[in-house]
Design an enzyme around this catalytic site. Structure first.
Site, PDB file in Angstrom:
ATOM      1  N   ARG A  83     -54.063   8.469   0.171  1.00 43.89           N
ATOM      2  CA  ARG A  83     -53.777   9.810  -0.238  1.00 43.89           C
ATOM      3  C   ARG A  83     -52.393  10.080  -0.810  1.00 43.89           C
ATOM      4  O   ARG A  83     -51.456   9.588  -0.008  1.00 43.89           O
ATOM      5  CB  ARG A  83     -54.000  10.948   0.693  1.00 43.89           C
ATOM      6  N   ARG A  92     -53.859  15.381  -5.067  1.00 41.08           N
ATOM      7  CA  ARG A  92     -54.244  14.415  -4.223  1.00 41.08           C
ATOM      8  C   ARG A  92     -55.385  13.408  -4.404  1.00 41.08           C
ATOM      9  O   ARG A  92     -56.083  13.897  -5.159  1.00 41.08           O
ATOM     10  CB  ARG A  92     -54.415  15.103  -2.870  1.00 41.08           C
ATOM     11  N   ASP A  95     -58.757  14.742  -0.170  1.00 37.78           N
ATOM     12  CA  ASP A  95     -58.457  15.471   1.011  1.00 37.78           C
ATOM     13  C   ASP A  95     -59.729  15.695   1.789  1.00 37.78           C
ATOM     14  O   ASP A  95     -60.789  16.148   1.179  1.00 37.78           O
ATOM     15  CB  ASP A  95     -58.232  16.925   0.342  1.00 37.78           C
ATOM     16  N   ASP A  97     -61.085  18.212   4.893  1.00 43.29           N
ATOM     17  CA  ASP A  97     -61.018  19.265   5.695  1.00 43.29           C
ATOM     18  C   ASP A  97     -61.902  19.637   6.413  1.00 43.29           C
ATOM     19  O   ASP A  97     -63.015  19.778   5.860  1.00 43.29           O
ATOM     20  CB  ASP A  97     -60.445  20.408   4.744  1.00 43.29           C
TER      21      ASP A  97
HETATM   22  O1  GSY Z   1     -57.336  22.373   0.322  1.00 37.81           O
HETATM   23  C1  GSY Z   1     -57.669  21.181  -0.456  1.00 37.81           C
HETATM   24  C2  GSY Z   1     -56.929  20.769  -1.715  1.00 37.81           C
HETATM   25  N1  GSY Z   1     -56.675  21.532  -2.857  1.00 37.81           N
HETATM   26  C3  GSY Z   1     -57.824  22.197  -3.724  1.00 37.81           C
HETATM   27  C4  GSY Z   1     -59.306  21.710  -4.025  1.00 37.81           C
HETATM   28  O2  GSY Z   1     -59.639  20.767  -3.188  1.00 37.81           O
HETATM   29  N2  GSY Z   1     -59.899  22.267  -4.891  1.00 37.81           N
HETATM   30  C5  GSY Z   1     -59.215  23.154  -5.634  1.00 37.81           C
HETATM   31  N3  GSY Z   1     -59.775  23.675  -6.694  1.00 37.81           N
HETATM   32  N4  GSY Z   1     -57.875  23.513  -5.466  1.00 37.81           N
HETATM   33  C6  GSY Z   1     -57.126  23.111  -4.701  1.00 37.81           C
HETATM   34  N5  GSY Z   1     -56.052  23.248  -4.152  1.00 37.81           N
HETATM   35  C7  GSY Z   1     -55.851  22.687  -3.108  1.00 37.81           C
HETATM   36  S1  GSY Z   1     -54.199  22.367  -2.314  1.00 37.81           S
END
Ligand code: GSY
Length: 171
Positions: A83, A92, A95, A97
């Site tokens: 990552r 990234r 990720d 979560d």
């Molecule tokens: O929080 C996860 C990372 N992330 C994302 C994501 O997974 N998808 C979208 N569409 N926007 C994001 N912004 C972040 S930070």
């Protein structure tokens, strides 16, 4: 055994491959079984908007791990897949979560469950509701499918997935 829901996202390189490798590594963990994987959605970046679109999925797993151990397993997969997260809210590789864990409410220094602001993010809610339309906030009982964010634009079905096995087996 505990049931948990995860949100996965990638917006660098071969995004689908990163998601698939992450799901495979989760499933290969001796204390985790991935039961459901959502379809793959292409989503507009939230946070830092000047970056590539994401692919997002949600999954349901069962595990004998405690929440903190599951978090460590997720972090180890993120690290294994290299990552890159140099910028907060920035691009990234992958990720992972933890959204929900066994209808528990958890607040520690490292982990907050339900995931903070998940109810405001269509890229989290749409895949989650696809795999379980009945999920609700563990303390308020509010159904996530009724959150206004469910109706937001910017979340496009990119690849339909029928079951976890299909997702894991594809090249
Ligand atoms: O929080 C996860 C990372 N992330 C994302 C994501 O997974 N998808 C979208 N569409 N926007 C994001 N912004 C972040 S930070």
């Amino acid at each position: 055994m505990k049931t948990a829901y995860l949100s996965l996202g990638s917006n660098i390189g071969n995004r689908l491959d990163h998601l698939r490798q992450a799901v495979r590594l989760l499933h290969d963990h001796p204390a985790i079984t991935v039961r459901k994987v959502s379809s793959v959605y292409e989503t507009e970046p939230l946070g830092l908007t000047e970056q590539a679109k994401f692919l997002n999925i949600a999954l349901e797993l069962v595990t004998s791990l405690e929440a903190a151990e599951l978090l460590r397993a997720c972090q180890s997969i993120e690290n294994k897949l290299g990552r890159m997260r140099k910028i907060r809210w920035g691009p990234r590789t992958v990720d992972l979560d933890i959204l929900l864990y066994n209808e528990d409410s958890i607040q520690t220094e490292d982990l907050i469950v339900p995931h903070l602001r998940m109810q405001e993010r269509a890229f989290v809610l749409v895949p989650l509701i696809e795999i379980n339309s009945e999920v609700k906030h563990p303390s308020t009982g509010a159904l996530y499918r009724e959150e206004p964010a469910m109706r937001e634009e910017g979340v496009i079905l990119w690849k339909q997935i029928q079951n976890a096995g299909e997702f894991l087996q594809q090249d």
